[in-house]
Design an enzyme around this catalytic site. Structure first.
Site, PDB file in Angstrom:
ATOM      1  N   GLY A  48       0.818  -1.201   0.000  1.00  0.00           N
ATOM      2  CA  GLY A  48       0.000   0.000   0.000  1.00  0.00           C
ATOM      3  C   GLY A  48       0.851   1.249   0.000  1.00  0.00           C
ATOM      4  O   GLY A  48       1.991   1.229   0.474  1.00  0.00           O
ATOM      5  N   GLN A 102       2.883   9.885   1.322  1.00  0.00           N
ATOM      6  CA  GLN A 102       4.226   9.295   1.401  1.00  0.00           C
ATOM      7  C   GLN A 102       5.123   9.699   0.238  1.00  0.00           C
ATOM      8  O   GLN A 102       6.345   9.549   0.321  1.00  0.00           O
ATOM      9  CB  GLN A 102       4.126   7.762   1.450  1.00  0.00           C
ATOM     10  CG  GLN A 102       3.516   7.248   2.738  1.00  0.00           C
ATOM     11  CD  GLN A 102       3.345   5.745   2.675  1.00  0.00           C
ATOM     12  OE1 GLN A 102       2.364   5.249   2.170  1.00  0.00           O
ATOM     13  NE2 GLN A 102       4.329   5.019   3.162  1.00  0.00           N
ATOM     14  N   CYS A 156       5.813  -0.361   7.052  1.00  0.00           N
ATOM     15  CA  CYS A 156       5.464   0.810   6.245  1.00  0.00           C
ATOM     16  C   CYS A 156       6.660   1.178   5.381  1.00  0.00           C
ATOM     17  O   CYS A 156       7.795   1.149   5.858  1.00  0.00           O
ATOM     18  CB  CYS A 156       5.116   1.967   7.174  1.00  0.00           C
ATOM     19  SG  CYS A 156       4.694   3.487   6.318  1.00  0.00           S
ATOM     20  N   LEU A 157       6.408   1.526   4.132  1.00  0.00           N
ATOM     21  CA  LEU A 157       7.498   1.906   3.234  1.00  0.00           C
ATOM     22  C   LEU A 157       8.204   3.176   3.711  1.00  0.00           C
ATOM     23  O   LEU A 157       9.330   3.429   3.324  1.00  0.00           O
ATOM     24  CB  LEU A 157       6.972   2.100   1.805  1.00  0.00           C
ATOM     25  CG  LEU A 157       6.461   0.829   1.125  1.00  0.00           C
ATOM     26  CD1 LEU A 157       5.890   1.147  -0.257  1.00  0.00           C
ATOM     27  CD2 LEU A 157       7.565  -0.214   1.017  1.00  0.00           C
TER      28      LEU A 157
END
Ligand code: NI
Length: 167
Positions: free
Chosen positions: A46, A51, A91-92
């Site tokens: 996601g 981001q 999370c990226l």
């Protein structure tokens, strides 16, 4: 298409509040294509526009093993939620960190698709968690903010140290 740069926690820009998309047009679709490419390349399941430093309410998700089930949510709103689930999240924007977070187990979400049409989706388990995680990004919230203040400050120190070592 292009690979976009993903902001890394702790970066103040991850705490900006995303604005609603007023018109879904070719620019929106180009951004979505770039976000999807960036997510697949990372790889991740996601990505929220926040981001990639675009502060508009857009999310892309693909929780399939085959990476060909892209889901797009523009201006997503959680209408109802129920149940509880605890799961390990990553999370990226916080690479290499996985922590257990409690969220609702089922959500009903309303959003616009790439054509600007409204739809609703009922999600549960992992998909429900992903949707909540990504919507949080649009509200300027990163998953590690659910951790205790002590854990958060340890994490920030660890990430700063790691970044220094990487220079
Ligand atoms: Ni994330």
């Amino acid at each position: 298409m292009a690979i976009l740069q993903i902001l890394q926690y702790p970066d103040e820009r991850l705490h900006k509040i995303a604005k609603k998309v007023t018109q879904v047009n070719d620019d929106t679709r180009k951004l979505i294509a770039d976000m999807a490419e960036t997510m697949y390349k990372a790889p991740g399941v996601g990505l929220a526009a926040t981001q990639v430093n675009v502060h508009e309410q857009i999310i892309v998700l693909d929780i399939s093993d085959t990476h060909d089930q892209l889901q797009v949510f523009i201006n997503p709103e959680i209408m109802t939620c129920s149940g509880e689930i605890k799961s390990e999240e990553g999370c990226l924007s916080v690479p290499g960190i996985y922590e257990t977070v409690q969220r609702a187990d089922r959500v009903k979400v309303r959003a616009l698709n790439e054509q600007g049409e409204s739809f609703t989706l009922e999600a549960e388990d992992f998909l429900a968690v992903c949707i909540q995680h990504e919507i949080d990004h649009l509200h300027g919230k990163v998953f590690v903010e659910y951790l205790s203040p002590l854990k958060q400050s340890r994490l920030r120190a660890k990430l700063k140290k790691r970044r220094r070592e990487a220079l």
